[in-house]
Design an enzyme around this catalytic site. Structure first.
Site, PDB file in Angstrom:
ATOM      1  CE  LYS A  88      -4.378   0.941   2.322  1.00 62.37           C
ATOM      2  NZ  LYS A  88      -4.938   0.916   3.724  1.00 62.37           N
TER       3      LYS A  88
HETATM    4  C1  E4P Z   1      -8.218   2.112   3.481  1.00 64.77           C
HETATM    5  O1  E4P Z   1      -7.755   1.255   3.160  1.00 64.77           O
HETATM    6  C2  E4P Z   1      -8.126   2.749   4.798  1.00 64.77           C
HETATM    7  O2  E4P Z   1      -7.633   1.862   5.666  1.00 64.77           O
HETATM    8  C3  E4P Z   1      -9.391   3.187   5.422  1.00 64.77           C
HETATM    9  O3  E4P Z   1     -10.588   2.499   4.615  1.00 64.77           O
HETATM   10  C4  E4P Z   1      -9.434   4.322   6.191  1.00 64.77           C
HETATM   11  O4  E4P Z   1     -10.768   4.349   6.818  1.00 64.77           O
HETATM   12  P1  E4P Z   1     -11.185   5.462   7.759  1.00 64.77           P
HETATM   13  O5  E4P Z   1     -11.681   6.631   7.210  1.00 64.77           O
HETATM   14  O6  E4P Z   1     -12.387   5.029   8.421  1.00 64.77           O
HETATM   15  O7  E4P Z   1     -10.028   5.627   8.575  1.00 64.77           O
END
Ligand code: E4P
Length: 222
Positions: A88
């Site tokens: 990522k």
């Molecule tokens: C994406 O991969 C992120 O980990 C995630 O969806 C962020 O979500 P949040 O806005 O609930 O922290």
């Protein structure tokens, strides 16, 4: 649509996996910190533990470095952990370069922190395997996150990009349903949003009625 769970909590990952609907896991540094996972060795071991629960599903593991060389070093280390690890990478200039580098080397990537169609277009052109538009965080600032998913779907379909749209920052079941209507390839959300799809008051009252009628008939036939 594939279902990913957005957590680093092993119990929740097991619970979603046991339900039989889990296709993968996404994590981020905040989610790892929430589980108290820190230090390179513990972080790497935790990713391995997640992979062993998920089996065939993809597991997104995020780099911490924000410079090209650092991202490459970390990303290669993460990718070597398990064939299902997806590196990522944040949507920043060096991140785009790193995605291109990984893509040329056959290492799969998830471009994270995407908040605009232009960013999604860049991620696809660099060869990202997944792009993660954060719909909940856009909703939080009064911008329609689902509209962004629609825009990206149109753009990717116009040109046949293979990058999968991974709707991220999903907060509730309506996000999931709308993403499925739009044609997002994947959604990632908390266990609570996935479990909320199960619920309908007519299911609960209907089942209670069926069981009560069955009991009455069984008692009458004694
Ligand atoms: C994406 O991969 C992120 O980990 C995630 O969806 C962020 O979500 P949040 O806005 O609930 O922290």
């Amino acid at each position: 649509m594939k279902f990913f769970i957005d957590t680093a909590n092993l119990d929740q990952i097991k619970e979603a996996h046991d339900l039989g609907v889990l296709d993968g896991v996404t994590t981020n540094p905040s989610l790892m910190a929430k589980e108290g996972i820190s230090g390179r060795d513990r972080v790497l071991q935790h990713y391995k533990d997640i992979c062993s629960i998920v089996g065939e599903g993809d597991v997104s593991a995020e780099v911490i470095a924000t410079d090209f060389e650092g991202m490459i070093k970390e990303g290669e280390e993460l990718a070597a952990l398990h064939p299902n690890i997806v590196v990522k990478v944040p949507m920043i200039k060096d991140g785009v370069k790193a995605i291109k580098y990984f893509s040329d080397k056959g290492i799969r990537t998830n471009c994270t922190l995407v908040f605009s169609a232009g960013q999604a277009l860049l991620a696809a052109k660099a060869g990202a395997s997944y792009v993660s538009p954060f719909i909940g965080r856009l909703d939080d600032i009064s911008v329609d996150g689902l509209e962004l998913i629609e825009q990206i779907r149109v753009i990717y379909d116009n040109y046949g990009y293979n990058t999968e749209i991974l709707a991220a920052s999903v907060r509730h079941p309506m996000h999931i349903i709308k993403c499925a209507e739009i044609g997002a390839d994947v959604m990632t959300g908390p266990l609570s949003a996935i479990m909320a799809l199960l619920k309908h008051p007519l299911t609960d009252s209907g089942l209670a009625q069926f069981l009560a009628d069955h009991k009455k008939a069984a008692e009458a036939s004694k």
